[in-house]
Scaffold this motif. Structure first.
Motif, mmCIF file in Angstrom:
data_model
loop_
_atom_site.group_PDB
_atom_site.id
_atom_site.type_symbol
_atom_site.label_atom_id
_atom_site.label_comp_id
_atom_site.label_asym_id
_atom_site.label_seq_id
_atom_site.Cartn_x
_atom_site.Cartn_y
_atom_site.Cartn_z
ATOM 1 N N TYR A 1 0.814 -1.294 0.242
ATOM 2 C CA TYR A 1 0.236 0.094 -0.032
ATOM 3 C C TYR A 1 0.700 1.446 -0.035
ATOM 4 C CZ TYR A 1 0.660 -0.244 5.163
ATOM 5 O OH TYR A 1 1.466 -0.539 6.308
ATOM 6 N N ILE A 2 2.355 1.055 0.937
ATOM 7 C CA ILE A 2 3.094 2.136 0.296
ATOM 8 C C ILE A 2 3.629 2.347 -1.064
ATOM 9 C CG2 ILE A 2 4.851 3.084 1.106
ATOM 10 C CD1 ILE A 2 2.338 3.569 2.865
ATOM 11 N N ASP A 3 3.837 0.898 -1.287
ATOM 12 C CA ASP A 3 5.180 0.126 -2.384
ATOM 13 C C ASP A 3 4.223 0.953 -4.007
ATOM 14 O OD1 ASP A 3 7.178 -0.553 -4.355
ATOM 15 O OD2 ASP A 3 5.524 -1.772 -5.085
ATOM 16 N N LEU A 4 2.797 0.582 -4.514
ATOM 17 C CA LEU A 4 2.208 1.438 -5.464
ATOM 18 C C LEU A 4 2.114 2.368 -4.773
ATOM 19 C CD1 LEU A 4 -1.173 -1.022 -4.477
ATOM 20 C CD2 LEU A 4 0.319 -0.729 -6.508
ATOM 21 N N ARG A 5 2.666 3.160 -4.162
ATOM 22 C CA ARG A 5 2.471 5.040 -5.079
ATOM 23 C C ARG A 5 3.603 5.309 -5.133
ATOM 24 N NH1 ARG A 5 1.164 6.863 1.596
ATOM 25 N NH2 ARG A 5 -0.901 5.720 2.015
ATOM 26 N N ARG A 6 4.931 4.179 -5.588
ATOM 27 C CA ARG A 6 5.917 5.018 -6.073
ATOM 28 C C ARG A 6 5.276 4.834 -8.125
ATOM 29 N NH1 ARG A 6 8.884 0.117 -6.748
ATOM 30 N NH2 ARG A 6 11.015 1.651 -7.226
ATOM 31 N N LEU A 7 6.481 5.989 -8.911
ATOM 32 C CA LEU A 7 5.285 5.887 -10.120
ATOM 33 C C LEU A 7 5.163 4.515 -10.728
ATOM 34 C CD1 LEU A 7 6.651 9.049 -10.618
ATOM 35 C CD2 LEU A 7 4.382 8.306 -9.900
ATOM 36 N N GLN A 8 6.651 3.985 -10.520
ATOM 37 C CA GLN A 8 6.969 2.597 -10.940
ATOM 38 C C GLN A 8 6.055 1.747 -10.583
ATOM 39 O OE1 GLN A 8 9.264 4.380 -9.673
ATOM 40 N NE2 GLN A 8 11.204 4.963 -10.559
ATOM 41 N N THR A 9 5.943 1.847 -10.117
ATOM 42 C CA THR A 9 4.929 0.131 -9.147
ATOM 43 C C THR A 9 3.458 0.648 -9.866
ATOM 44 O OG1 THR A 9 5.992 -0.218 -6.901
ATOM 45 C CG2 THR A 9 4.211 -1.186 -7.192
ATOM 46 N N GLU A 10 3.360 1.907 -9.595
ATOM 47 C CA GLU A 10 2.084 2.465 -9.768
ATOM 48 C C GLU A 10 1.710 1.959 -11.589
ATOM 49 O OE1 GLU A 10 0.362 6.749 -9.149
ATOM 50 O OE2 GLU A 10 0.744 6.653 -10.966
ATOM 51 N N ALA A 11 2.487 2.464 -12.437
ATOM 52 C CA ALA A 11 2.909 2.615 -14.322
ATOM 53 C C ALA A 11 2.627 0.751 -14.305
ATOM 54 C CB ALA A 11 4.466 2.776 -13.965
ATOM 55 N N ILE A 12 3.094 0.134 -13.032
ATOM 56 C CA ILE A 12 3.279 -1.599 -13.819
ATOM 57 C C ILE A 12 1.826 -2.087 -13.917
ATOM 58 C CG2 ILE A 12 4.004 -4.360 -13.402
ATOM 59 C CD1 ILE A 12 6.755 -2.747 -11.446
ATOM 60 N N PHE A 13 1.406 -1.939 -12.705
ATOM 61 C CA PHE A 13 -0.513 -1.895 -12.461
ATOM 62 C C PHE A 13 -1.353 -1.229 -13.463
ATOM 63 C CE2 PHE A 13 1.506 -3.824 -9.133
ATOM 64 C CZ PHE A 13 1.478 -4.853 -8.947
ATOM 65 N N LYS A 14 -1.228 0.052 -13.964
ATOM 66 C CA LYS A 14 -1.497 0.816 -14.216
ATOM 67 C C LYS A 14 -2.000 0.061 -16.346
ATOM 68 C CE LYS A 14 -2.111 5.226 -14.596
ATOM 69 N NZ LYS A 14 -0.866 6.569 -14.176
ATOM 70 N N ILE A 15 -0.307 -0.588 -16.936
ATOM 71 C CA ILE A 15 -0.066 -1.655 -17.881
ATOM 72 C C ILE A 15 -1.100 -2.766 -17.627
ATOM 73 C CG2 ILE A 15 1.317 -2.203 -18.945
ATOM 74 C CD1 ILE A 15 3.635 -0.472 -18.353
ATOM 75 N N GLU A 16 -0.407 -3.181 -16.346
ATOM 76 C CA GLU A 16 -1.570 -4.884 -16.553
ATOM 77 C C GLU A 16 -3.071 -4.538 -16.747
ATOM 78 O OE1 GLU A 16 -1.275 -7.211 -13.213
ATOM 79 O OE2 GLU A 16 1.285 -7.565 -13.993
ATOM 80 N N SER A 17 -3.937 -3.054 -16.032
ATOM 81 C CA SER A 17 -4.973 -3.241 -16.763
ATOM 82 C C SER A 17 -5.278 -3.002 -17.838
ATOM 83 C CB SER A 17 -5.425 -2.074 -15.143
ATOM 84 O OG SER A 17 -6.720 -1.519 -15.805
ATOM 85 N N THR A 18 -3.902 -2.476 -18.616
ATOM 86 C CA THR A 18 -4.574 -2.189 -19.953
ATOM 87 C C THR A 18 -4.274 -3.516 -20.410
ATOM 88 O OG1 THR A 18 -3.398 0.267 -20.496
ATOM 89 C CG2 THR A 18 -3.921 -1.132 -22.085
ATOM 90 N N ILE A 19 -3.746 -4.771 -20.076
ATOM 91 C CA ILE A 19 -3.781 -5.710 -21.073
ATOM 92 C C ILE A 19 -4.951 -7.021 -20.943
ATOM 93 C CG2 ILE A 19 -2.299 -8.035 -20.406
ATOM 94 C CD1 ILE A 19 0.173 -6.722 -19.421
#
Lengths: 429, 429
Positions: free
Chosen positions: A124-142
């Motif tokens: 819940y803290i790590d998701l605030r890193r821009l890189q982590t957020e980017a990974i899961f936004k990309i997964e949502s697109t996949i």
């Protein structure tokens, strides 16, 4: 809604307009006469500028707030060529929505890198890193583009069970489960279920489900719970399935390129839609041997072989006609050479991300295949019976979500691509 | 692909064109000079007419084939006003793709009804019944429209784990699991995970996941494995979440109406997009009491109450402000009366299909709520800690897929709406 706008919605045309934003304090920088606060929401980061003379003293003082505090900011949009994105917010009110009462376990801006294990313990803290957020936004697109691509081709989405009474592929490595009085297992694959749907006339189906493998390996590219994107097509053969797999991958990647430009930038990835080469297994082995790789016909590919396939053949390679003996028993043998099967793996950026085959749809042929593996056809009776009741030819494949995400985002550890990964040692959070 | 066209693609404009169709033999009717074969695929049924003089004798003989055989038909489209859909196929070649070698366990045309248990034992046959097929085509639309509605509103789709180390809601009724050396459980709900995603800044998320409840009840509207469509929205309160729930239901139903017209006809359902009424719990209870129902303030709704709610309030009713004590501990109390909570249930056609609440996002308030339930806050430490690190206000809900499908399709037994249901006694196929 607390906010009137997301950060990305603010434009130069809104100069002098009043807005309310909400998000986290990314950084605070106090200078002598001015305080800069970077406000971060899911869409971006914007500068909030508290300047003596322009702002009330109390408001500037309220900007002295710990990083990662969750706040709302009412203010006026102002064009400012010196601000990173060309404009800033002059605050008229700052509200701390939920004061922090615990030390944030690690830095989110990346200035002080944290260990992966620590990041996973506090996702819940790590998701605030821009890189982590980017990974899961990309997964949502996949996920979204996979489904829409198939839905628009007339596929139906199905849901099957993850609790099974028996091993679906006759394998070991199952997680046992107590289902009331019965012993059960977590499903390793929805393979037999999606075949039932096709034999039942649903024609073309897809599903996205978790699958479970109790393998004790603890490396960088296996998880014990993975998300499988599964496809099965009736009245079809390996040619149809292979083409669909190529097209699906190319569509997914084109959608990530189109929708996740800023996320790819955050990750430093230049992503291109690949042109997939289709090459038979025998030819791949021949070339790898020529190049000095240690491989013999009949070997399954190791990680090193997969990397060599990228090196010698390209970014996206569909390897076809694998030897029958290294594939699942239900793979359809080549009609001219039963040592080969109409089966295929997709190697993307040097890693297997998908596997599939035309399936045996003739009951007696399936019984023979089961016997040839030294297994007992009686253990597969209800499965085999389905093929005696009017089963069309069919073929399919599945893509591992986390592996595909890993290859797209350039991550070296598959755990980066599962929000709450399950591995040999990790079962929480 | 074996076929050139699906049945539904054949039109009168194709008169005299050559086509190849593939599917199952729905019916065969042999008259003196003509044989009618009804061919069924996922899109519809078409008449294949073998007539002496028009067709080769061998071809007419090849139409004498058991029902449910899987075949391909090459032939010519012919307008024929006497055929049910205005045209028929004059066959030039009929191929039995996989001869039947087992007695089909029951009739698929509905002339001889089969027991539900038999149908579930042979789902691969049952799916060929038009009614069963219609249910799962409608479910596919529900899944697709739920996701697209939210995706187009900027939500990200997430995936969380179904294997958890502890009970997520402090409840019993968990399926235990052996995870290597550790004891684990199947997740009852992704609740805490979707909250972590929101606290992590993903802002607005949705997910579709199986959830597991080891309840021993064995009735018509519970399963032990259900598909939950979950939503959580950050920087939002119960008003935002309630409006989104109403809008989502209305969108899903409008899409089923638009896309599944023929499936609804098969099921004999006239479906209308509902206008959802929003009514507070206290008012619902008052009215039900006036109408002579046995209910007191503080009671949770029984099945009879839910039916009475449809009768007295309408088809779609969002009941809000439930008493705090009947809701999950993390539900946000009403700021003016802590006996009430900002929680809600959606009762559609007399059955609860969705439940949700604004969540407590203040750590100390959460600790108090845990204590008030007689639970130990130490067992929730990592959960509570997340709320100390900058957690925004948030709210959410989930819809049970099978229940919503049951209410849309008019089924009386929830097992009809799970392709491979898991209940107190059923664990296969």
């Amino acid at each position: 809604m607390i906010r009137s706008n997301y950060v990305s919605e603010i434009t130069q045309e809104m100069d002098n307009q009043k807005v309310t934003l909400a998000g986290w304090v990314h950084e605070v920088r106090k200078l002598k006469n001015v305080t800069f606060l970077l406000l971060r929401d899911i869409t971006g980061i914007i500068q909030v500028t508290g300047k003596a003379g322009t702002c009330d003293k109390n408001i500037i003082e309220s900007m002295d707030i710990p990083k990662e505090s969750v706040i709302s900011v009412e203010g006026i949009v102002k064009i400012n060529p010196e601000a990173k994105i060309g404009f800033e917010i002059i605050p008229t009110k700052i509200t701390n929505l939920n004061p922090i009462s615990k030390v944030i376990p690690f830095e989110t801006t990346g200035k002080v890198p944290a260990e992966l294990d620590t990041r996973l313990d506090y996702r819940y803290i790590d998701l605030r890193r821009l890189q982590t957020e980017a990974i899961f936004k990309i997964e949502s697109t996949i996920l979204n583009s996979f489904r829409n691509f198939l839905y628009n081709k007339g596929f139906n989405e199905i849901r099957t069970s993850s609790i099974v009474a028996e091993a679906t592929e006759g394998g070991a490595d199952l997680f046992p489960l107590q289902y009331f009085e019965e012993k059960a297992y977590l499903a390793q694959s929805p393979q037999l279920y999606k075949q039932m749907a096709v034999i039942g006339g649903l024609d073309k189906v897809f599903m996205i489900m978790p699958v479970y493998r109790a393998e004790k390996s603890n490396d960088l590219y296996h998880l014990n719970e993975i998300t499988q994107m599964d496809v099965e097509i009736g009245f079809s053969d390996y040619n149809d399935a292979e083409k669909l797999l190529k097209d699906t991958l190319e569509f997914i990647i084109s959608e990530v390129v189109r929708r996740n430009d800023s996320d790819l930038k955050v990750l430093g990835i230049e992503l291109k839609v690949p042109e997939t080469k289709v090459i038979e297994y025998a030819e791949v082995v021949k070339k790898l041997k020529e190049k000095g790789e240690s491989i013999e016909f009949g070997d399954d590919f190791s990680r090193e072989h997969e990397k060599a396939i990228e090196k010698y053949f390209g970014e996206s390679v569909l390897v076809t006609e694998f030897p029958t003996k290294v594939r699942a028993f239900y793979s359809m043998p080549n009609e001219n050479n039963k040592e080969l099967s109409h089966s295929y793996d997709l190697i993307y950026k040097g890693m297997e991300i998908s596997s599939g085959a035309q399936r045996i749809h003739i009951a007696d042929m399936l019984v023979d295949a089961i016997k040839e593996r030294g297994m007992d056809p009686n253990n597969f009776k209800s499965y085999v019976d389905a093929f005696r009741c009017g089963a069309p030819p069919h073929a399919g494949w599945s893509i591992g979500l986390e592996r595909l995400a890993m290859q797209i985002t350039g991550m070296k550890n598959i755990r980066e691509c599962a929000m709450f990964p399950r591995d040999r040692k990790r079962i929480s959070p």
